[in-house]
Design a protein around this motif. Structure first.
Motif, PDB file in Angstrom:
ATOM      1  N   SER A   1       0.829  -1.195   0.000  1.00 55.81           N
ATOM      2  CA  SER A   1       0.000   0.000   0.000  1.00 55.81           C
ATOM      3  C   SER A   1       0.864   1.246   0.000  1.00 55.81           C
ATOM      4  N   PHE A   2       0.608   2.136  -0.947  1.00 56.66           N
ATOM      5  CA  PHE A   2       1.127   3.501  -0.931  1.00 56.66           C
ATOM      6  C   PHE A   2      -0.093   4.389  -0.695  1.00 56.66           C
ATOM      7  N   PHE A   3      -0.455   4.544   0.573  1.00 57.34           N
ATOM      8  CA  PHE A   3      -1.630   5.325   0.961  1.00 57.34           C
ATOM      9  C   PHE A   3      -1.246   6.799   0.998  1.00 57.34           C
TER      10      PHE A   3
ATOM     11  N   PHE B   1      -6.499 -11.035   4.632  1.00 54.30           N
ATOM     12  CA  PHE B   1      -7.557 -11.033   3.622  1.00 54.30           C
ATOM     13  C   PHE B   1      -8.578 -12.141   3.910  1.00 54.30           C
ATOM     14  N   LYS B   2      -8.113 -13.353   4.153  1.00 51.37           N
ATOM     15  CA  LYS B   2      -9.012 -14.480   4.404  1.00 51.37           C
ATOM     16  C   LYS B   2      -9.836 -14.268   5.671  1.00 51.37           C
ATOM     17  N   ASN B   3      -9.222 -13.648   6.675  1.00 49.47           N
ATOM     18  CA  ASN B   3      -9.935 -13.362   7.925  1.00 49.47           C
ATOM     19  C   ASN B   3     -11.023 -12.312   7.752  1.00 49.47           C
ATOM     20  N   GLU B   4     -10.904 -11.450   6.743  1.00 49.48           N
ATOM     21  CA  GLU B   4     -11.847 -10.350   6.545  1.00 49.48           C
ATOM     22  C   GLU B   4     -12.984 -10.663   5.579  1.00 49.48           C
ATOM     23  N   ILE B   5     -12.916 -11.789   4.903  1.00 52.54           N
ATOM     24  CA  ILE B   5     -13.926 -12.098   3.880  1.00 52.54           C
ATOM     25  C   ILE B   5     -15.344 -12.018   4.450  1.00 52.54           C
ATOM     26  N   GLY B   6     -15.562 -12.529   5.626  1.00 50.52           N
ATOM     27  CA  GLY B   6     -16.898 -12.501   6.232  1.00 50.52           C
ATOM     28  C   GLY B   6     -17.376 -11.112   6.609  1.00 50.52           C
ATOM     29  N   SER B   7     -16.473 -10.163   6.732  1.00 49.47           N
ATOM     30  CA  SER B   7     -16.840  -8.789   7.093  1.00 49.47           C
ATOM     31  C   SER B   7     -17.138  -7.913   5.886  1.00 49.47           C
TER      32      SER B   7
ATOM     33  N   ASN C   1     -10.145  -3.624  -0.902  1.00 48.23           N
ATOM     34  CA  ASN C   1     -10.554  -2.391  -0.228  1.00 48.23           C
ATOM     35  C   ASN C   1      -9.701  -2.180   1.015  1.00 48.23           C
ATOM     36  N   TYR C   2      -8.987  -1.077   1.038  1.00 48.45           N
ATOM     37  CA  TYR C   2      -8.081  -0.742   2.139  1.00 48.45           C
ATOM     38  C   TYR C   2      -8.774  -0.785   3.505  1.00 48.45           C
ATOM     39  N   ALA C   3     -10.069  -0.545   3.534  1.00 49.72           N
ATOM     40  CA  ALA C   3     -10.812  -0.580   4.802  1.00 49.72           C
ATOM     41  C   ALA C   3     -10.717  -1.937   5.484  1.00 49.72           C
TER      42      ALA C   3
ATOM     43  N   ILE D   1      -1.171   2.618  -5.246  1.00 48.70           N
ATOM     44  CA  ILE D   1      -1.195   4.033  -4.868  1.00 48.70           C
ATOM     45  C   ILE D   1      -2.677   4.373  -4.711  1.00 48.70           C
ATOM     46  N   HIS D   2      -3.067   4.791  -3.520  1.00 50.27           N
ATOM     47  CA  HIS D   2      -4.502   4.963  -3.297  1.00 50.27           C
ATOM     48  C   HIS D   2      -4.794   5.963  -2.193  1.00 50.27           C
ATOM     49  N   GLU D   3      -6.063   6.336  -2.142  1.00 52.90           N
ATOM     50  CA  GLU D   3      -6.635   7.148  -1.071  1.00 52.90           C
ATOM     51  C   GLU D   3      -7.583   6.214  -0.317  1.00 52.90           C
ATOM     52  N   LEU D   4      -8.576   6.802   0.337  1.00 52.24           N
ATOM     53  CA  LEU D   4      -9.584   5.969   0.999  1.00 52.24           C
ATOM     54  C   LEU D   4     -10.722   5.595   0.059  1.00 52.24           C
ATOM     55  N   GLU D   5     -10.857   6.336  -1.030  1.00 57.63           N
ATOM     56  CA  GLU D   5     -11.900   6.064  -2.018  1.00 57.63           C
ATOM     57  C   GLU D   5     -11.260   5.474  -3.271  1.00 57.63           C
ATOM     58  N   TYR D   6     -12.071   4.751  -4.045  1.00 56.48           N
ATOM     59  CA  TYR D   6     -11.598   4.138  -5.284  1.00 56.48           C
ATOM     60  C   TYR D   6     -12.468   4.610  -6.435  1.00 56.48           C
ATOM     61  N   TYR D   7     -11.841   4.956  -7.528  1.00 56.73           N
ATOM     62  CA  TYR D   7     -12.550   5.414  -8.716  1.00 56.73           C
ATOM     63  C   TYR D   7     -11.619   5.241  -9.905  1.00 56.73           C
TER      64      TYR D   7
END
Length: 187
Positions: free
Chosen positions: A31-33, A56-62, A72-74, A153-159
């Motif tokens: 990540s380059f946030f 990643f695998k731990n977050e799939i259910g969320s 998604n960086y979140a 390279i990202h922010e908190l939003e994706y577009y």
């Protein structure tokens, strides 16, 4: 511009060396946030981190679906293995400040009070130019083959613009899953 890219590259190498081998193998994305320290465009800042397959695998259910959990960086670790351009990185902040002045985009608080819109236009140009530096830096990292994994390279939003800058930085194949996820959000 070159000085900032070199500073980021050195920070990147330092960050990579701080990661143990087991974690390095588990990482699927770096990540380059990018954000403005203190919400001030005159202080563009880069936080370098990563996410792992385990996380990643731990977050799939969320998440809404598997792709969101993965891209998604979140849902990522949101770790900070190194930060470039903040107050702790005095050398980086100084280089960035000098660069902003050299390209004619610096402004004072007084100028911002007098013409906020004009200063925010300059701020947008600072961000755009900072992203160009990051794209070039990621390209250099891939040329040196320090990693073959995507560096987003990202922010908190994706577009679309985030998608396109990552294709330019990483090459289309390296970020195909990420770009498909962004495209899927708009269909």
């Amino acid at each position: 511009m070159k000085q900032i890219s070199e500073h980021i590259l050195k920070a990147w190498i330092k960050a990579i060396k701080s990661i143990d081998d087991k974690t390095l193998e588990d990482i699927y994305v770096f990540s380059f946030f990018v954000y403005d320290d203190e919400d001030d465009p005159r202080y563009p800042t880069l936080t370098i981190g990563f996410n792992t397959n385990t996380s990643f695998k731990n977050e799939i259910g969320s998440a809404w679906d598997e792709a969101e959990a993965k891209w998604n960086y979140a849902f990522w670790l949101q770790n900070e293995i190194i930060v470039v351009g903040n107050e702790e990185d005095k050398e980086g902040r100084k280089k960035i400040g000098e660069w902003i002045s050299n390209i004619g985009l610096n402004y004072t608080d007084q100028e911002e009070d007098e013409d906020f819109d004009a200063c925010m236009e300059k701020g947008a140009e600072i961000t755009e130019n900072f992203i160009k530096i990051l794209i070039e830096t990621v390209q250099k990292i891939h040329k040196t083959e320090i990693t073959t994994k995507p560096i987003l390279i990202h922010e908190l939003e994706y577009y679309d613009k985030i998608r396109d800058q990552n294709i330019e930085a990483n090459g289309k194949e390296r970020v195909i899953e990420f770009t498909n996820w962004i495209n899927q959000m708009y269909n």
